[in-house]
Design an enzyme around this catalytic site. Structure first.
Site, PDB file in Angstrom:
ATOM      1  CG  HIS A  63      -2.084   0.959   0.994  1.00  0.00           C
ATOM      2  ND1 HIS A  63      -1.933   2.326   1.045  1.00  0.00           N
ATOM      3  CD2 HIS A  63      -3.382   0.736   0.677  1.00  0.00           C
ATOM      4  CE1 HIS A  63      -3.092   2.900   0.788  1.00  0.00           C
ATOM      5  NE2 HIS A  63      -3.992   1.965   0.560  1.00  0.00           N
TER       6      HIS A  63
ATOM      7  CG  ASP B  95      -8.366  -7.853  12.073  1.00  0.00           C
ATOM      8  OD1 ASP B  95      -7.962  -6.938  11.313  1.00  0.00           O
ATOM      9  OD2 ASP B  95      -9.164  -7.647  12.999  1.00  0.00           O
TER      10      ASP B  95
ATOM     11  CG  PHE C 155      -6.535  -6.010  15.249  1.00  0.00           C
ATOM     12  CD1 PHE C 155      -5.717  -6.550  16.232  1.00  0.00           C
ATOM     13  CD2 PHE C 155      -6.193  -6.200  13.923  1.00  0.00           C
ATOM     14  CE1 PHE C 155      -4.571  -7.249  15.903  1.00  0.00           C
ATOM     15  CE2 PHE C 155      -5.045  -6.889  13.576  1.00  0.00           C
ATOM     16  CZ  PHE C 155      -4.232  -7.418  14.570  1.00  0.00           C
TER      17      PHE C 155
ATOM     18  CG  ASP D  86     -12.858  -2.776  13.288  1.00  0.00           C
ATOM     19  OD1 ASP D  86     -13.525  -3.833  13.287  1.00  0.00           O
ATOM     20  OD2 ASP D  86     -12.292  -2.342  12.265  1.00  0.00           O
TER      21      ASP D  86
END
Length: 347
Positions: free
Chosen positions: A58, A320, A242, A244
């Site tokens: 990225h 994840d 994680f 969220d």
């Protein structure tokens, strides 16, 4: 809020405990199998790729594995929370390199923009002294919507910067060296030293923890460094997913999570939950346990396919990352399932 670990369940223990006692969220085996098959396809297709190469693929991520990358990751993760906007509103966005980014990537873009402008924004000595007007300018939006919780981001940054300057040589690399290659020691250090990372709640008589950003920080360091050097952790598989608001959405879309009628109606009405309230804790805790089950199911599939050696590449971090990316690649489909909304610093 205390980070006393002696009476607090770990994220993995919390997920299991919450899933066993939840009233409004159920983990569905069929959906777990569906998610596991999708994960396995990705892991199989990318078995020869280095994790670090994929992380650096990225353009907004650090392209080096050095102390500067460590400090970039820590600063970004310290401010990486709460980007959602009501359905009818425009999201906070930052244009960088000719592209308009939102969500987590909008923060990455804003930080990189500041660095390009000569502002040492990821240096703890600098951001420990930041003022609100400065941060507002540095994180300025290229849409009509400013970044949410700006004052909370300022507090998180200045508090963390002061700790790093006073105790760890002015760099998060000092924390890594103190942790000595243990993800769990680093997790305890981060949640002890940095107030905004103390992601805990009380649920049905137990103190539970999610530690979304603290675990994400460790995982991103591991990915960025390809598990080597400052990013080497002997116990990296001890981390969970994680928790969220987007991973639960993906899990619900894939059928791994099922919500009660009451919870579904609140989600559809864009109800804003309070951090730590029972329904919100159930969504996050059951997501942790669901990803544990997805990971285990995918590993069983690998064994049946005669590829047990690939276990090392398949953990909750990888699952994840897959689910987070899957949601972004299938926005229209997954947005048919509403996600829960909270205004807090934890995620």
């Amino acid at each position: 809020m205390s980070s006393d670990s002696s009476n607090t369940l770990s994220p993995r223990e919390s997920g299991k405990y919450i899933a066993e006692h939840a009233d409004h969220v159920t983990i569905e085996d069929a959906g777990v199998e569906t998610a596991a098959k999708l994960v396995l396809e990705v892991v199989t297709a990318s078995s020869d790729g280095r994790l670090g190469d994929r992380f650096r693929a990225h353009p907004l991520h650090p392209q080096t594995a050095d102390p500067a990358a460590v400090d970039w990751l820590f600063f970004v993760t310290t401010l990486n929370f709460n980007f959602w906007a009501p359905v009818s509103s425009t999201k906070y966005g930052v244009r960088y390199g000719g592209e308009l980014y939102d969500g987590y990537f909008s923060l990455c873009a804003a930080v990189n923009r500041a660095l390009d402008e000569g502002v040492p924004l990821t240096d703890p000595a600098y951001y420990s002294q930041l003022e609100l007007g400065q941060l507002r300018q540095l994180l300025r939006s290229d849409t009509e919507t400013e970044i949410p919780l700006l004052e909370e981001r300022l507090q998180a940054a200045t508090e963390a910067g002061k700790v790093l300057v006073a105790k760890y040589g002015g760099s998060f690399a000092g924390c890594l060296r103190t942790a000595g290659g243990s993800a769990q020691r680093l997790l305890r250090l981060v949640t002890d030293e940095f107030v905004s990372y103390r992601d805990q709640a009380d649920y049905k008589g137990r103190r539970v923890s999610f530690y979304k950003r603290a675990q994400l920080l460790i995982a991103d360091l591991w990915l960025c460094f390809d598990g080597q050097g400052l990013g080497h952790f002997d116990d990296i598989t001890s981390l969970t997913m994680f928790a969220d608001y987007r991973i639960p959405q993906a899990l619900a879309y894939l059928g791994a999570l099922r919500y009660s009628t009451q919870l579904t109606e609140l989600l559809q009405a864009e109800h804003v939950f309070t951090s730590g309230e029972p329904m919100e804790a159930e969504i996050r805790g059951c997501s942790i346990e669901a990803v544990e089950r997805v990971t285990a199911a995918a590993r069983r599939m690998l064994e049946r396919a005669g590829r047990p050696a690939d276990h090392a590449r398949l953990n909750s971090i990888v699952v994840d990352n897959f689910l987070w990316g899957y949601r972004r690649q299938h926005v229209k489909e997954t947005d048919a399932v509403p996600y829960h909304k909270v205004r807090c610093v934890y995620y």
